[in-house]
Design a protein around this motif. Structure first.
Motif, mmCIF file in Angstrom:
data_model
loop_
_atom_site.group_PDB
_atom_site.id
_atom_site.type_symbol
_atom_site.label_atom_id
_atom_site.label_comp_id
_atom_site.label_asym_id
_atom_site.label_seq_id
_atom_site.Cartn_x
_atom_site.Cartn_y
_atom_site.Cartn_z
ATOM 1 N N VAL A 62 0.839 -1.208 0.000
ATOM 2 C CA VAL A 62 0.000 0.000 0.000
ATOM 3 C C VAL A 62 0.866 1.247 0.000
ATOM 4 O O VAL A 62 0.547 2.249 -0.657
ATOM 5 N N HIS A 64 3.440 1.684 -1.507
ATOM 6 C CA HIS A 64 3.874 1.879 -2.892
ATOM 7 C C HIS A 64 2.692 2.090 -3.844
ATOM 8 O O HIS A 64 2.847 2.022 -5.062
ATOM 9 N N GLY A 65 1.498 2.310 -3.279
ATOM 10 C CA GLY A 65 0.325 2.589 -4.101
ATOM 11 C C GLY A 65 -0.356 1.356 -4.658
ATOM 12 O O GLY A 65 -1.184 1.474 -5.567
ATOM 13 N N ASP A 66 -0.042 0.181 -4.123
ATOM 14 C CA ASP A 66 -0.623 -1.068 -4.622
ATOM 15 C C ASP A 66 -1.551 -1.638 -3.564
ATOM 16 O O ASP A 66 -1.107 -2.082 -2.509
ATOM 17 N N THR A 77 -7.071 -1.487 -6.998
ATOM 18 C CA THR A 77 -6.970 -0.078 -7.369
ATOM 19 C C THR A 77 -7.876 0.242 -8.547
ATOM 20 O O THR A 77 -8.558 1.280 -8.568
#
Length: 297
Positions: A62, A64-66, A77
């Motif tokens: 999360v 790292h935006g995942d 996402t």
């Protein structure tokens, strides 16, 4: 914000972890999966790891935006991105209706304390706080959709704004009661303040006293409440979206809970929580622009 966010994600992840049943077997439904397929799926989603290992792996992704993938290998996402516009459209529509209904009734009652408008405000507040939202939703579907045929009862086939009128109105009425009560109470307190008495003693017209002095100060707590309520409407639309079959975050979250799609439940819940915390931060940053006393302090 950071400790709150981390602690909340931990609790959400823990609750999903403690849900009874095997999500892999739930994914298969009536079909029987081979042992090798079950092991492969569990290894792919780290389901055999201890709870803390699963959580910290997820938290690292999360950061790292995942938000991970559901058990059908769809990106969480992407699911959030596709559902968010519907939820935002519903939340903004309900917010506008709530603002108009709550503020107008609150101001009307606050300027006529103890009289009929004030008693109507009390009835309005108690009634819509007492009646559950799903009851109002089903009644609205029956009356305006089935009997009168004015509005669609579910889905988004008719597009915006027709498909969102009924759910937005139900959600607005459900949440406008506290706003009306807060506006009324704040305005009554301000009308009793010394600076209002001074303005009246100097011969200021009633309209000038109300619009230039009273409302400006009475709206300070109202603005704070409104700033936080928009984020609350996003999370509070789960039941309404489910009843009206809207493909927003609420419907996505409801389906994920039913299908035991743990990554989707955690991802959507954390996204809504993050949106709420960011809204709180924005309100805190904007409040000095509204209240000069905070700015000078």
């Amino acid at each position: 914000m950071v400790p709150t966010l981390v602690g909340s994600t931990f609790l959400v992840f823990l609750l999903v972890f403690l849900v009874p049943g095997d999500p892999v077997l739930a994914l298969a439904g009536d079909k029987r999966l081979s042992e090798s397929s079950i092991r492969a799926i569990r290894e792919q989603y780290n389901l055999d790891d201890p709870f803390l290992v699963q959580y910290f792996k997820w938290l690292g992704n999360v950061l790292h935006g995942d938000f991970g993938y559901d058990f059908n290998n769809n990106s969480v996402t992407d699911l959030i991105a596709s559902a968010f516009p519907y939820t935002m459209a519903l939340a903004l529509s309900a917010f506008c209706l709530k603002l108009v209904i709550g503020v107008l009734i609150g101001v009307w009652a606050g300027l006529r304390e103890g009289r009929a408008p004030d008693k109507f405000n009390l009835f309005f507040t108690i009634f819509f706080l007492a009646v559950p939202g799903f009851i109002m939703a089903y009644l609205a579907q029956y009356v305006f959709g089935i009997k009168l045929h004015w509005l669609p009862i579910s889905g988004v086939r008719q597009g915006f704004p027709i498909a969102f009128v009924m759910p937005a109105l139900v959600l607005a009425l459900e949440t406008a009661s506290p706003l009306a009560r807060l506006t009324r109470t704040s305005l009554v307190d301000v009308m009793r303040a010394d600076f209002i008495v001074t303005a009246q003693a100097k011969g200021a017209s009633p309209g000038r006293v109300v619009w230039r002095h009273a409302l400006r100060n009475a709206f300070l707590p109202v603005v704070t409440y409104l700033g936080l309520s928009l984020a609350s409407l996003l999370g509070g639309s789960v039941l309404i979206e489910t009843i009206f079959n809207l493909p927003g975050l609420g419907g996505t979250l409801s389906d994920a809970i039913t299908l035991q799609q743990g990554p989707v439940v955690v991802g959507v819940s954390v996204f809504l929580l993050l949106f709420f915390l960011l809204s709180s931060l924005i309100v805190d940053l904007l409040y000095p622009l509204i209240d000069p006393r905070v700015r000078h302090a």
